[in-house]
Design a protein around this motif. Structure first.
Motif, PDB file in Angstrom:
ATOM      1  N   THR A 195       0.765  -1.240  -0.192  1.00  0.00           N
ATOM      2  CA  THR A 195       0.109  -0.023   0.120  1.00  0.00           C
ATOM      3  C   THR A 195       0.938   1.280   0.166  1.00  0.00           C
ATOM      4  O   THR A 195       2.084   1.173   0.218  1.00  0.00           O
ATOM      5  N   LEU A 196       0.247   2.261  -0.280  1.00  0.00           N
ATOM      6  CA  LEU A 196       0.863   3.643  -0.342  1.00  0.00           C
ATOM      7  C   LEU A 196       0.544   4.585   0.702  1.00  0.00           C
ATOM      8  O   LEU A 196      -0.713   4.746   1.208  1.00  0.00           O
ATOM      9  N   VAL A 197       1.162   5.662   1.314  1.00  0.00           N
ATOM     10  CA  VAL A 197       0.601   6.715   1.745  1.00  0.00           C
ATOM     11  C   VAL A 197       0.209   7.732   0.734  1.00  0.00           C
ATOM     12  O   VAL A 197       0.913   8.088   0.090  1.00  0.00           O
ATOM     13  N   GLN A 198      -1.014   8.199   0.886  1.00  0.00           N
ATOM     14  CA  GLN A 198      -1.655   8.818  -0.163  1.00  0.00           C
ATOM     15  C   GLN A 198      -0.967  10.423  -0.217  1.00  0.00           C
ATOM     16  O   GLN A 198      -0.913  11.032  -1.152  1.00  0.00           O
ATOM     17  N   ASP A 199      -0.685  10.787   0.877  1.00  0.00           N
ATOM     18  CA  ASP A 199      -0.066  12.155   1.087  1.00  0.00           C
ATOM     19  C   ASP A 199       0.825  12.124   2.332  1.00  0.00           C
ATOM     20  O   ASP A 199      -0.047  12.332   3.489  1.00  0.00           O
ATOM     21  N   MET A 200       1.964  12.545   2.285  1.00  0.00           N
ATOM     22  CA  MET A 200       2.945  12.428   3.347  1.00  0.00           C
ATOM     23  C   MET A 200       2.761  13.647   4.164  1.00  0.00           C
ATOM     24  O   MET A 200       2.641  14.684   3.722  1.00  0.00           O
ATOM     25  N   VAL A 288       5.846   4.698  -0.019  1.00  0.00           N
ATOM     26  CA  VAL A 288       5.394   3.299   0.372  1.00  0.00           C
ATOM     27  C   VAL A 288       4.840   3.257   1.709  1.00  0.00           C
ATOM     28  O   VAL A 288       5.686   3.878   2.659  1.00  0.00           O
ATOM     29  N   ASP A 289       3.829   2.606   2.044  1.00  0.00           N
ATOM     30  CA  ASP A 289       3.452   2.605   3.195  1.00  0.00           C
ATOM     31  C   ASP A 289       3.721   0.995   3.705  1.00  0.00           C
ATOM     32  O   ASP A 289       4.807   0.801   4.449  1.00  0.00           O
ATOM     33  N   ARG A 290       2.783   0.198   3.654  1.00  0.00           N
ATOM     34  CA  ARG A 290       2.918  -1.053   3.943  1.00  0.00           C
ATOM     35  C   ARG A 290       3.894  -1.780   2.648  1.00  0.00           C
ATOM     36  O   ARG A 290       3.571  -1.820   1.686  1.00  0.00           O
ATOM     37  N   VAL A 291       4.977  -2.253   3.072  1.00  0.00           N
ATOM     38  CA  VAL A 291       5.758  -3.082   1.835  1.00  0.00           C
ATOM     39  C   VAL A 291       5.228  -4.343   1.868  1.00  0.00           C
ATOM     40  O   VAL A 291       4.909  -5.113   2.572  1.00  0.00           O
ATOM     41  N   ASP A 303      14.305   9.711   7.908  1.00  0.00           N
ATOM     42  CA  ASP A 303      12.698   9.789   8.462  1.00  0.00           C
ATOM     43  C   ASP A 303      12.229   8.414   8.643  1.00  0.00           C
ATOM     44  O   ASP A 303      11.111   8.477   8.907  1.00  0.00           O
ATOM     45  N   GLY A 304      12.771   7.400   7.911  1.00  0.00           N
ATOM     46  CA  GLY A 304      12.387   5.927   7.660  1.00  0.00           C
ATOM     47  C   GLY A 304      11.718   6.012   6.587  1.00  0.00           C
ATOM     48  O   GLY A 304      11.169   4.718   6.015  1.00  0.00           O
ATOM     49  N   THR A 305      11.326   6.885   5.683  1.00  0.00           N
ATOM     50  CA  THR A 305      10.700   6.615   4.380  1.00  0.00           C
ATOM     51  C   THR A 305      11.390   5.701   3.603  1.00  0.00           C
ATOM     52  O   THR A 305      12.509   5.770   3.286  1.00  0.00           O
ATOM     53  N   VAL A 306      10.534   4.629   2.851  1.00  0.00           N
ATOM     54  CA  VAL A 306      11.096   3.525   2.032  1.00  0.00           C
ATOM     55  C   VAL A 306      11.700   4.239   0.779  1.00  0.00           C
ATOM     56  O   VAL A 306      10.841   4.597   0.098  1.00  0.00           O
TER      57      VAL A 306
END
Length: 347
Positions: A195-200, A288-291, A303-306
């Motif tokens: 899944t994705l983060v729709q807006d960071m 990327v949210d859930r890998v 910041d941990g962003t994939v």
């Protein structure tokens, strides 16, 4: 990031002639070495869109076509017509692609001419290809990963989703190397079941210019790349934008490795001694949210962003940043694509 035009070709200033002599092209393969055929799905949104990110993405598409040619590849521009009778979205998005899982039926026809003057169009691709690059573009439709669209989306294009996913799925089923860039990175995660983060939410690391502007497309920050990974090898010989070479990493570490943990954020490739630090051109509001299962995280921001993903079972890798950014030096731009094209040549 974003999306060439209905009747658009990449800028002549960024793209060489359609049939250059391989020996005369910077970084190209020698004349007696086969030029791998690299498929690139065309962008279907118009640069006339009022959002400047669309025109920027279309321009970057032209840069990718040029870079593939410059390092000895043969760009093959893939249109919806290229895939008629082949895989489409109906093959089931969830789960890592395997041979025989693709659905059938033609994707909808797009209107882009695919930049025909800057690469061959493929009538039977991607089966005849040696590699595929999934470029940047607008946002992937959240319904493809089980969410309702939020208000922050831009340039969501169902035809583009169909084309990119069909190209990616057929390449994966054929065992063809795949490189995803920005949107392509996100799309691969969705295709594999993530899944994705729709807006960071703004945080400690800036990932985009606010507000978006065509003349200020990037913010620059460092990412940490797992040594021995495919992405680390792409940057092993490339100097950093600030002048220093990428540091750390060993070619003999296991590419992709094994997952270091089964967390919701995904595993990280194991092996190697020192992380590779690279300063990158960033311009994205999603992440990327859930890998997805089957993918490993091989680069992260502070910041941990994939920032990069890889499939340890095949040559599939993706980066959230833009290795084709014009602000980089020629060698910084060429090096990652040179490694990818060589992988396509020797697979």
């Amino acid at each position: 990031m974003q999306t060439p035009d209905a009747a658009q070709t990449p800028d002549a200033s960024q793209s060489p002639d359609a049939t250059p002599d391989a020996d005369a092209t910077p970084g190209a393969a020698p004349g007696d070495v086969r030029r791998p055929r690299i498929g690139i799905p065309v962008r279907l949104s118009s640069s006339a869109d009022p959002d400047p990110r669309v025109a920027k993405a279309n321009s970057l598409f032209g840069c990718i076509v040029s870079l593939i040619r410059d390092v000895g590849g043969e760009p093959v521009l893939l249109t919806p017509e290229s895939l008629e009778g082949g895989a489409s979205l109906e093959g089931g998005l969830r789960g890592a692609p395997t041979s025989g899982t693709a659905g059938h039926g033609a994707p909808g026809r797009g209107t882009a001419d695919g930049g025909a003057s800057d690469g061959d169009k493929a009538a039977d691709a991607p089966e005849a290809l040696d590699g595929v690059v999934l470029p940047g573009g607008g946002d992937v439709d959240p319904r493809l990963y089980g969410e309702e669209p939020g208000p922050s989306l831009y340039d969501v294009n169902a035809e583009q989703d169909r084309l990119d996913i069909a190209v990616a799925r057929r390449a994966l089923d054929a065992g063809t190397p795949v490189l995803g860039i920005c949107r392509g990175h996100q799309l691969l995660n969705v295709l594999y079941g993530g899944t994705l983060v729709q807006d960071m939410t703004p945080g400690t690391v800036p990932h985009r210019q606010i507000p978006a502007a065509a003349n200020r497309p990037w913010v620059w920050h460092e990412v940490t790349i797992t040594p021995g990974s495919k992405v680390a090898k792409m940057y092993a010989a490339a100097p950093n934008p600030d002048g220093g070479p990428a540091s750390g990493g060993t070619d003999d570490a296991a590419a992709g490795g094994t997952a270091a943990g089964g967390t919701a954020a995904g595993g990280t490739a194991a092996g190697g001694t020192a992380a590779v630090e690279v300063k990158i051109a960033s311009g994205h509001h999603q992440a990327v949210d859930r890998v997805a299962p089957g993918l490993l995280v091989t680069a992260v921001a502070d910041d941990g962003t994939v920032e990069a993903l890889e499939d340890p079972e095949r040559w599939v890798a993706s980066v959230q940043w833009h290795p084709e950014a014009l602000e980089l030096t020629e060698e910084q731009r060429l090096a990652p694509f040179r490694v990818f094209v060589e992988a396509c040549r020797t697979r």
